[in-house]
Enzyme design. Structure first.
Site, short mmCIF file in Angstrom:
data_model
loop_
_atom_site.label_atom_id
_atom_site.label_comp_id
_atom_site.label_asym_id
_atom_site.label_seq_id
_atom_site.Cartn_x
_atom_site.Cartn_y
_atom_site.Cartn_z
N HIS A 181 55.25 2.34 15.24
CA HIS A 181 55.92 1.08 14.96
C HIS A 181 57.43 1.20 15.16
O HIS A 181 58.06 0.37 15.82
CB HIS A 181 55.63 0.64 13.53
CG HIS A 181 54.20 0.27 13.30
ND1 HIS A 181 53.76 -0.38 12.16
CD2 HIS A 181 53.09 0.45 14.06
CE1 HIS A 181 52.46 -0.59 12.23
NE2 HIS A 181 52.03 -0.08 13.37
N SER A 227 50.18 -1.51 18.40
CA SER A 227 51.21 -1.86 17.42
C SER A 227 52.62 -1.52 17.89
O SER A 227 53.56 -2.26 17.62
CB SER A 227 50.92 -1.16 16.09
OG SER A 227 49.67 -1.54 15.57
#
Length: 294
Positions: A244, A198
């Site tokens: 993230h 991610s």
């Protein structure tokens, strides 16, 4: 004296470093049509620039043998090759993890410093297992996790690879993934394991926003996608938001250096930006390690 900007002959407001391999006129990514070698413009593919139709419109100096992308990368016959390899690599490691079980994942996921009952010892990055910062980027366990990440990699990564070139694209991907790992290592609980691509995906998303603004495309779709992903990041449970955010920040910064580097100092600015980003992440990792082991 600085080089004059070269713009797409069909979209004069868009600067580009790509030329049609047939007529040698500059074209932007929207006008690129894959050919056996490099890219051609719509007019050449349509036959209006075929032999006997007259001389081609004037353009920059001949570079048909080595067309370049906006960032200075080489144009290749398969602009998605690295994206395909990354997807296959992630899928293979996921299948190995399914077959090998939790022990395989526990040995490679990202954890700061914690006691591992299976190993019977203290493990983690702070214990000298630096490889976890990288291996965790290629690890997945849940089907939905890897499915979402690989679909995102295909949709976002392919166009970026074509625009940046393979070397710059792979560098961006790896630095973004490491940026996510570094921020997770710094801010997450030391015994909290994390894994997944991610961080790298968010880095590619940030790079897409930088590239679209550089090419003066409509920013609303990518801004909406970024906002939606950040909303999920901070509202869904079980998501390592640090990865993230870390990947997004590093990917955006590295991409900015890549696509805004002046031609006459392109290599210096691009790789200098990558070096600064890497050194910043090393500093973050060192600070956290001192905190956990001091």
């Amino acid at each position: 004296m600085e080089d004059q900007a070269v713009c797409c002959y069909r979209h004069p407001q868009r600067e580009t470093g790509i030329t049609c391999t047939r007529c040698e006129r500059p074209i932007c990514p929207e006008c690129m049509i894959s050919a056996s070698v490099g890219f051609q413009c719509p007019e050449c593919v349509g036959g209006r620039a075929s032999a006997g139709s007259g001389p081609a419109a004037p353009g920059p100096s001949p570079r048909a043998s080595q067309p370049r992308t906006l960032a200075g990368g080489a144009i290749t016959s398969d602009p998605r090759l690295l994206t395909k390899i990354l997807i296959v690599l992630n899928l293979v490691i996921w299948l190995v993890a399914l077959g090998a079980g939790d022990r395989f994942v526990d040995d490679l996921d990202l954890v700061g410093r914690a006691y591992d009952p299976g190993a019977g010892d203290i493990v983690g990055v702070a214990e000298g297992q630096w490889y976890r910062l990288v291996t965790s980027v290629f690890l997945h366990q849940q089907v939905m996790h890897i499915a979402f990440n690989m679909l995102s990699l295909w949709w976002i990564g392919g166009p970026l690879e074509a625009a940046l070139g393979r070397v710059r694209y792979l560098t961006l991907y790896l630095l973004s993934g490491l940026g996510g790992s570094a921020l997770s290592y710094l801010l997450a609980a030391q015994n909290q394991p994390s894994l997944g691509a991610s961080g790298a995906i968010f880095g590619l998303l940030g790079a897409t926003a930088v590239l679209m603004r550089r090419l003066q495309y409509d920013m609303r779709p990518v801004i909406a996608l970024l906002a939606l992903n950040l909303l999920f990041t901070f509202t869904w449970s079980g998501i390592a938001w640090q990865a993230h955010v870390g990947g997004l920040v590093v990917g955006t910064a590295v991409a900015y250096g890549m696509v805004h580097a002046p031609r006459q100092r392109r290599a210096l600015v691009q790789w200098g930006t990558c070096a600064v980003a890497l050194l910043a992440m090393i500093a973050v990792i060192w600070v956290r390690t001192v905190e956990l082991t001091g």
